[in-house]
Each structure stands twice: as C-alpha cells, then as structure tokens.
Design a protein around this motif. Structure first.
Motif, short mmCIF file in Angstrom:
data_model
loop_
_atom_site.label_atom_id
_atom_site.label_comp_id
_atom_site.label_asym_id
_atom_site.label_seq_id
_atom_site.Cartn_x
_atom_site.Cartn_y
_atom_site.Cartn_z
N ALA A 62 0.70 -1.21 0.02
CA ALA A 62 0.02 0.00 -0.03
C ALA A 62 0.87 1.19 -0.11
CB ALA A 62 -0.70 0.18 1.26
N GLN A 63 2.06 1.29 0.92
CA GLN A 63 3.06 2.38 0.67
C GLN A 63 3.66 2.76 -0.47
OE1 GLN A 63 3.42 4.70 3.08
NE2 GLN A 63 3.39 3.12 5.33
N GLU A 64 3.89 1.49 -1.36
CA GLU A 64 4.41 1.72 -2.57
C GLU A 64 3.28 2.23 -3.42
OE1 GLU A 64 6.77 2.01 -5.66
OE2 GLU A 64 7.37 1.82 -3.86
N LEU A 87 6.76 14.21 -2.36
CA LEU A 87 6.35 13.02 -1.80
C LEU A 87 7.40 12.83 -0.62
CD1 LEU A 87 5.60 10.83 -4.75
CD2 LEU A 87 3.96 11.77 -3.41
N GLY A 88 7.01 12.41 0.76
CA GLY A 88 7.88 12.06 1.43
C GLY A 88 7.39 11.13 2.71
N SER A 89 8.43 10.93 3.66
CA SER A 89 7.99 10.16 4.64
C SER A 89 8.52 10.61 6.01
CB SER A 89 8.38 8.73 4.75
OG SER A 89 8.10 8.02 5.96
N HIS A 90 7.70 10.77 7.18
CA HIS A 90 7.98 11.49 8.41
C HIS A 90 7.43 10.66 9.38
CE1 HIS A 90 8.82 14.60 11.23
NE2 HIS A 90 7.48 14.74 11.50
N GLU A 91 8.53 10.07 10.42
CA GLU A 91 8.19 9.16 11.44
C GLU A 91 7.47 8.16 11.07
OE1 GLU A 91 6.72 11.92 14.43
OE2 GLU A 91 8.39 13.02 14.82
N GLY A 92 7.65 7.28 9.88
CA GLY A 92 6.93 6.63 9.46
C GLY A 92 5.67 6.42 8.80
N ARG A 93 5.29 7.83 8.58
CA ARG A 93 4.07 8.08 7.86
C ARG A 93 4.29 8.76 6.52
NH1 ARG A 93 0.78 12.15 11.95
NH2 ARG A 93 2.90 12.89 12.01
N SER A 94 3.69 8.06 5.42
CA SER A 94 3.90 8.74 4.13
C SER A 94 3.00 10.16 4.00
CB SER A 94 3.40 7.92 2.99
OG SER A 94 4.29 6.72 3.00
N PHE A 95 3.44 11.12 3.37
CA PHE A 95 2.86 12.26 3.10
C PHE A 95 2.99 12.91 1.72
CE2 PHE A 95 6.79 13.75 4.33
CZ PHE A 95 7.21 15.08 3.60
#
Length: 289
Positions: A62-64, A87-95
């Motif tokens: 799902a992340q991919e 697109l990025g990731s912060h503390e394990g959360r995609s944003f």
C-alpha cells in the motif's frame, strides 16, 4: 479551506514536520488521512499537506502504491488540477504536499446553496472536464471523483484533487471507501463497471461527471440511497436517471448530457471529457448541446 495567511495562526506542534513544514490548521479529514494547511519554510508559501493514515499500519504494498499513484498525479500540469509538489515520509507516515486552494469543496458548496443555476452548474462542469481531459492525456484516471474532491476557489476556479490516490488504501478498511475487485471508491459515486468488473478508464470518470452535474442541477445525488454496495448494485438494471424528473427547470440539453454520461455501458458515454466540455460550452453560448 477558507483560511488566512500563515502569520494569523500558531503552528499545531512544535518544530517542523519533515524538517520543512509548519502545520497551521487541519483543513480536512477523510478516508485517506488528514490534510493540513502548512507553511513551507523552504519555498515560503502555503501548501496543503496530506498525511496518509489508516486504521492500522499500511502494508509495504500500500505504501508503494501511494507513492506510485502520487508520482502519476505529478505528471498532470493544468489550471484545473491541484499540483502535487513533494512526496515524503515523516516518522513512519507517508505524506505529500499539494497546491493550497483557498476556497471550499463542492460538497460544502452544495450543502449550503442546494440547487445551482443551470449556467453555473454547466460552467463548473466545463472546468471539471478540462481538468479531467488533461489528466486523461497523461494516462491518469481519477477513479474517485465526487463533490468532496472538487475544490472551488474563492475566485471561481475549479480544482480537482486526489487523482488516483484512493487506490493506495486498498489494503486498509477506511470508512467511506470500499474495495471491489481491487478498486477503491465511494459506492454512491462509483460507475457500473467499477461495481461489476473493477474496470476503470477515462469513461469511468465521465460517469462521475454526470453524477456531479446531476447533483448541481437537482440539489441531491442521483443515487441518494446508494450509500451501501447493495443499493449501488440495484441501479445497474435501471435506466440513467433524468434530472428533469426531479427538477423541471433543468434545460433539456443539459439533461441529455447527464443521461449520456450516466449510460450503464461505457460505450454509451461520450468519447472523452473534451466532448462533454464542448457540448456544455455550446449550450452556454446559445447553441444546442
């Protein structure tokens, strides 16, 4: 999304999100997560920051998928489509960050105003089709077009959001989004082929255009009871709804466009979004749609 400049509110948390964004306020929550108005310290501008969230941890698949769909959305460059920036990731959360549109979504506008005039509805639909046409040229289908994903800027510009990204939550169980044959959508706004085959293309989005135009002209959804899968499937054997059966002031030409877009078979719909836009523009200029 009627908000002031970044200096008019304090950040929601100390420090910067992803070492770059100062979160100012929550501007939306939905099946995909939370959307914030944020101040981009690097570029010096307001952005809409969407944090992907679910009821539980998202699978690597799902992340991919979220990253892939967002990258596709970045290919669309058009006045009527919200630009995706990062697109990025912060503390394990995609944003992801997107163009910030100061205005309101069509769902809020319709809840406040009810029935729109035929001219206003047609003009809004033309801009929706313009954005879809650009997306389809980039080989991107929306798949979950509904009033909540159509933003109306204070100056009147229409901006489409969330292209293809709903699919990223296919492996989650979010309220309001339903998975059928691998396709995620909102039952009330899903095209017949989404319900029966899971098949999605540009004509699926045209079905949604018909639903949006119907709702603007009549003041209620074409399938107001189709909030469950059972109710959604029941409409597959029924002819396309005619907005003039609900509101006699709807011009026959616009009702014809609605019925064509709402054809149960994709082959019965217009060939592309530009064809729908041309029909609406012809009617707006006094011709026959």
């Amino acid at each position: 999304m009627n908000v002031g400049g970044p200096s008019e509110s304090r950040p929601l948390e100390k420090g910067l999100f992803a070492e770059r964004y100062a979160l100012r306020r929550v501007i939306g929550r939905g099946g995909m997560g939370t959307v914030y108005q944020a101040w981009d310290e690097l570029c010096g501008q307001s952005v809409a920051l969407k944090v992907l969230e679910a009821t539980g941890p998202l699978s690597p698949v799902a992340q991919e998928r979220f990253r892939r769909e967002a990258k596709l959305a970045r290919r669309i460059c058009h006045l009527n489509v919200a630009r995706v920036f990062e697109l990025g990731s912060h503390e394990g959360r995609s944003f992801l960050t997107m163009e910030f549109v100061e205005g309101e979504d069509l769902r809020t506008l319709l809840a406040r105003e009810g029935v729109l005039s035929p001219v206003r509805a047609a003009r809004l639909a033309v801009e929706v089709c313009s954005g879809l046409g650009a997306a389809h040229q980039a080989s991107v289908a929306h798949r979950d077009l509904k009033p909540a994903n159509v933003l109306v800027e204070r100056g009147g510009r229409v901006v489409l959001t969330d292209f293809g990204i709903a699919r990223a939550l296919e492996d989650s169980n979010e309220e309001g989004l339903t998975r059928i044959h691998g396709v995620v959508g909102t039952p009330q706004y899903m095209a017949p082929e989404q319900l029966t085959e899971g098949k999605v293309d540009a004509r699926t989005d045209l079905y949604a255009v018909g639903l949006l135009l119907f709702e603007m002209l009549v003041g209620q959804p074409a399938f107001a009871q189709a909030t469950s899968l059972k109710a959604a499937f029941e409409r597959l054997s029924a002819p396309p709804p005619d907005p003039r059966n609900h509101h006699r002031d709807v011009p026959p030409e616009l009702a014809r466009v609605v019925r064509q877009c709402l054809s149960v078979s994709p082959s019965g719909r217009p060939s592309d979004a530009r064809e729908v836009a041309r029909a609406l523009e012809t009617w707006l200029t006094g011709g026959s749609a």
